[in-house]
Write a protein that holds these residues in place. Structure first.
Motif, mmCIF file in Angstrom:
data_model
loop_
_atom_site.group_PDB
_atom_site.id
_atom_site.type_symbol
_atom_site.label_atom_id
_atom_site.label_comp_id
_atom_site.label_asym_id
_atom_site.label_seq_id
_atom_site.Cartn_x
_atom_site.Cartn_y
_atom_site.Cartn_z
ATOM 1 N N ARG A 152 2.808 -5.351 8.410
ATOM 2 C CA ARG A 152 1.594 -6.583 7.331
ATOM 3 C C ARG A 152 1.913 -7.879 8.796
ATOM 4 O O ARG A 152 1.216 -8.519 8.736
ATOM 5 C CB ARG A 152 2.855 -6.541 5.840
ATOM 6 N N VAL A 153 3.002 -7.901 8.734
ATOM 7 C CA VAL A 153 3.618 -9.179 9.821
ATOM 8 C C VAL A 153 2.657 -9.072 10.921
ATOM 9 O O VAL A 153 2.351 -9.804 11.494
ATOM 10 C CB VAL A 153 5.272 -9.585 9.933
ATOM 11 N N ILE A 154 2.959 -7.911 11.241
ATOM 12 C CA ILE A 154 1.482 -7.455 12.501
ATOM 13 C C ILE A 154 0.308 -8.210 12.543
ATOM 14 O O ILE A 154 -0.487 -9.037 13.453
ATOM 15 C CB ILE A 154 1.712 -5.792 13.550
ATOM 16 N N ASN A 155 -0.200 -7.064 11.239
ATOM 17 C CA ASN A 155 -1.561 -7.668 10.869
ATOM 18 C C ASN A 155 -1.616 -8.537 10.929
ATOM 19 O O ASN A 155 -2.950 -9.722 10.810
ATOM 20 C CB ASN A 155 -1.797 -6.675 9.684
ATOM 21 N N ALA A 156 -0.592 -9.870 9.965
ATOM 22 C CA ALA A 156 -1.268 -11.125 10.141
ATOM 23 C C ALA A 156 -0.927 -11.519 10.965
ATOM 24 O O ALA A 156 -1.941 -13.156 10.997
ATOM 25 C CB ALA A 156 0.205 -11.267 8.230
ATOM 26 N N THR A 157 -0.301 -11.610 12.197
ATOM 27 C CA THR A 157 -0.075 -12.226 13.009
ATOM 28 C C THR A 157 -1.834 -12.277 13.734
ATOM 29 O O THR A 157 -1.661 -13.355 14.313
ATOM 30 C CB THR A 157 0.692 -11.990 14.026
ATOM 31 N N CYS A 158 -1.999 -11.118 14.272
ATOM 32 C CA CYS A 158 -3.539 -10.683 14.785
ATOM 33 C C CYS A 158 -4.004 -11.385 14.321
ATOM 34 O O CYS A 158 -5.050 -11.631 15.499
ATOM 35 C CB CYS A 158 -3.202 -9.416 14.556
ATOM 36 N N ARG A 159 -3.745 -11.014 12.723
ATOM 37 C CA ARG A 159 -5.736 -12.570 12.994
ATOM 38 C C ARG A 159 -5.651 -13.182 12.623
ATOM 39 O O ARG A 159 -6.555 -14.371 12.865
ATOM 40 C CB ARG A 159 -5.554 -11.435 10.785
ATOM 41 N N GLY A 160 -4.288 -14.126 12.470
ATOM 42 C CA GLY A 160 -3.846 -15.157 12.914
ATOM 43 C C GLY A 160 -4.995 -15.718 14.121
ATOM 44 O O GLY A 160 -5.665 -16.548 14.272
ATOM 45 N N HIS A 161 -4.119 -15.489 15.052
ATOM 46 C CA HIS A 161 -4.461 -15.017 16.589
ATOM 47 C C HIS A 161 -6.087 -14.850 16.777
ATOM 48 O O HIS A 161 -6.799 -15.595 17.609
ATOM 49 C CB HIS A 161 -3.905 -14.426 18.061
ATOM 50 N N LEU A 162 -6.596 -13.967 16.038
ATOM 51 C CA LEU A 162 -8.393 -13.767 15.780
ATOM 52 C C LEU A 162 -8.715 -15.081 15.571
ATOM 53 O O LEU A 162 -10.219 -15.269 16.178
ATOM 54 C CB LEU A 162 -8.267 -12.639 15.297
ATOM 55 N N GLU A 163 -8.464 -15.004 14.522
ATOM 56 C CA GLU A 163 -8.790 -16.711 13.465
ATOM 57 C C GLU A 163 -8.771 -18.028 13.990
ATOM 58 O O GLU A 163 -9.831 -18.428 14.981
ATOM 59 C CB GLU A 163 -8.165 -16.509 12.551
#
Length: 178
Positions: A152-163
């Motif tokens: 979940r942390v990895i997913n949220a971090t990747c979503r933040g970077h993509l955004e």
């Protein structure tokens, strides 16, 4: 003139008599099973009956016999299962479904004894076995929860970077910069 050998089709009347005799034995066995039925309860079962009831093959049932888990009676060569055999089969299938080995299942069934004298030992065995399985599954669940949290942390971090990248790319387009 010589008489035919005793085991040849000529001496036995051909294959038809053998098949008729086998059919008669099967009918006798079924009649024996049927004769031991009370109203509303079944005391004896045929092999096909148990296979259908438990959704297993004849081969599987015979395999359990070969492993010493079941010991049906024989009537004219046909297997006849008692209520005890049926109960043992239900336990075998249930234990297999939760991942027990055949050796563990045999050990458990052997604890019971012929007259149920090992029931307390059986219960002790089941308690120890289920305690161990519960502890193992709880450990696995803790590991799964830890892994899920990391994902979940990895997913949220990747979503933040993509955004952030999309926002930067959108701002560049607005400003006319490539």
């Amino acid at each position: 003139m010589n008489a035919p050998a005793p085991d040849t089709p000529a001496a036995t009347g051909g294959g038809r008599r053998v098949r008729a005799a086998n059919a008669s034995l099967a009918t006798d066995a079924q009649a024996f099973v049927d004769s031991h039925r009370e109203m509303g309860t079944t005391e004896l079962f045929g092999i096909t009956e148990l296979c259908k009831e438990f959704g297993i093959t004849l081969r599987a049932l015979r395999f359990y016999e070969d492993k010493g888990l079941l010991a049906p009676r024989r009537v004219n060569g046909a297997r006849v299962y008692t209520r005890r055999d049926r109960a043992r089969l239900a336990l075998i299938i249930r234990a297999k479904n939760i991942g027990s080995s055949l050796a563990d299942i045999k050990r458990y069934l052997d604890l019971y004894g012929d007259q149920g004298e090992g029931r307390s030992q059986q219960l002790d065995y089941v308690i120890a076995r289920t305690d161990a399985a519960i502890a193992e599954l709880e450990q696995k669940r803790a590991e799964i929860e830890k892994t899920l949290a990391e994902l979940r942390v990895i997913n949220a971090t990747c979503r933040g970077h993509l955004e952030a990248r999309r926002a930067t790319a959108g701002k560049r387009l607005e400003d006319g910069v490539n």
